[in-house]
Design an enzyme around this catalytic site. Structure first.
Site, PDB file in Angstrom:
ATOM      1  N   ASP A   1      -0.844  -5.400   6.841  1.00 18.12           N
ATOM      2  CA  ASP A   1      -1.086  -6.418   7.861  1.00 18.12           C
ATOM      3  C   ASP A   1      -2.512  -6.242   8.393  1.00 18.12           C
ATOM      4  O   ASP A   1      -3.310  -5.528   7.772  1.00 18.12           O
ATOM      5  CB  ASP A   1      -0.008  -6.402   8.955  1.00 18.12           C
ATOM      6  CG  ASP A   1      -0.089  -5.182   9.844  1.00 18.12           C
ATOM      7  OD1 ASP A   1      -0.999  -4.347   9.647  1.00 18.12           O
ATOM      8  OD2 ASP A   1       0.753  -5.060  10.750  1.00 18.12           O
TER       9      ASP A   1
ATOM     10  N   HIS B   1       0.875   5.230   1.366  1.00 20.73           N
ATOM     11  CA  HIS B   1       0.163   6.118   2.291  1.00 20.73           C
ATOM     12  C   HIS B   1       0.837   7.496   2.230  1.00 20.73           C
ATOM     13  O   HIS B   1       2.067   7.581   2.312  1.00 20.73           O
ATOM     14  CB  HIS B   1       0.252   5.536   3.711  1.00 20.73           C
ATOM     15  CG  HIS B   1      -0.455   6.364   4.729  1.00 20.73           C
ATOM     16  ND1 HIS B   1      -1.830   6.357   4.865  1.00 20.73           N
ATOM     17  CD2 HIS B   1       0.008   7.256   5.640  1.00 20.73           C
ATOM     18  CE1 HIS B   1      -2.171   7.195   5.826  1.00 20.73           C
ATOM     19  NE2 HIS B   1      -1.074   7.750   6.311  1.00 20.73           N
TER      20      HIS B   1
ATOM     21  N   ASN C   1       0.856  -1.193   0.000  1.00 21.91           N
ATOM     22  CA  ASN C   1       0.000   0.000   0.000  1.00 21.91           C
ATOM     23  C   ASN C   1       0.884   1.232   0.000  1.00 21.91           C
ATOM     24  O   ASN C   1       2.019   1.176   0.481  1.00 21.91           O
ATOM     25  CB  ASN C   1      -0.884  -0.001   1.254  1.00 21.91           C
ATOM     26  CG  ASN C   1      -1.832   1.190   1.289  1.00 21.91           C
ATOM     27  OD1 ASN C   1      -2.468   1.519   0.282  1.00 21.91           O
ATOM     28  ND2 ASN C   1      -1.922   1.844   2.434  1.00 21.91           N
TER      29      ASN C   1
END
Ligand code: GRF
Length: 226
Positions: free
Chosen positions: A147, A115, A113
């Site tokens: 996670d 961010h 991901n």
């Protein structure tokens, strides 16, 4: 670069305009990443990311979360599509849905991901505004593995940008986004090269790829001393 058949198979999940997707498409076609995007999935039928995939002739589809009663059912549909496409690494690129436990189990340490803040500072939403309002002098972006919690997974790579007194949320977001477009392809290439090793919370980079010699200055200071 490997031949077409040995390239890492990427599945990209996006909800919005897809500028991060575009940076990965461009890096793949420039040969900067030894990978190919084999599927783009959007949960939102109006996502600009779908048009970007279409323009690049990448298989794409909308799996609309509104068509599912539960997150588990939505996740199962996404997992099934990714498995059908034999995806090896899942890339969340502005994907605005939380990924559930089954998804994480199916792709352990194989979901990345991005961010738009320097985690663990400012997890969650609207984080460019939060960094500005907090008065941080630096912020940036983080690529991490997913996670079980939100924005908590092992950190792969980060880029730092300064915050200036005359910044607005828009100007700061634009400065961060420019770095997102450099950082994500770089992190994906490290994975593609087999240079990442997860040890607990830490993602260790194979020294052959770490390029630590590039750090000439010992620190970034903002505002900079004369
Ligand atoms: C990026 O800032 C990303 O970090 C955040 O959402 C934005 C997505 O932008 N999670 P785009 O759709 O890639 O243009």
């Amino acid at each position: 670069m490997g031949s077409g058949s040995t390239k890492l198979r990427l599945g990209v999940l996006a909800s919005g305009g897809g500028t991060n997707l575009q940076s990965i498409i461009d890096a793949c076609s420039a040969g900067d990443i030894d990978a190919q995007i084999v599927r783009v999935i959007c949960n939102n039928p109006n996502a600009g990311a779908l048009q970007r995939a279409e323009r690049a002739h990448i298989p794409n589809c909308c799996i609309n979360h509104r068509d599912f009663d539960t997150r588990t059912a939505f996740d199962a549909a996404v997992i099934s599509q990714l498995q059908q496409d034999r995806v090896e690494l899942v890339i969340l690129a502005g994907f605005m849905r939380i990924v559930g436990a089954d998804f994480i189990r199916a792709f352990t340490h194989r979901i990345m991901n991005i961010h738009p803040a320097l985690l663990p500072a400012f997890p969650g939403l609207n984080v460019q505004k939060k960094a500005l309002e907090y008065g941080a002098k630096f912020t940036g972006c983080t690529v991490h593995f997913i996670d079980a919690d939100v924005d908590t997974g092992p950190i792969i790579a980060q880029a730092v940008v300064p915050v200036f007194d005359d910044d607005t949320e828009e100007s700061l977001s634009a400065r961060i986004l420019e770095q997102e477009h450099r950082l994500y392809p770089h992190a994906i290439q490290l994975f593609a090269a087999g240079a990442l090793k997860v040890e607990g919370r830490r993602v260790l980079i194979d020294p052959a790829y770490a390029n630590t010699g590039k750090f000439h200055a010992s620190a970034l200071i903002n505002p900079p001393p004369a």
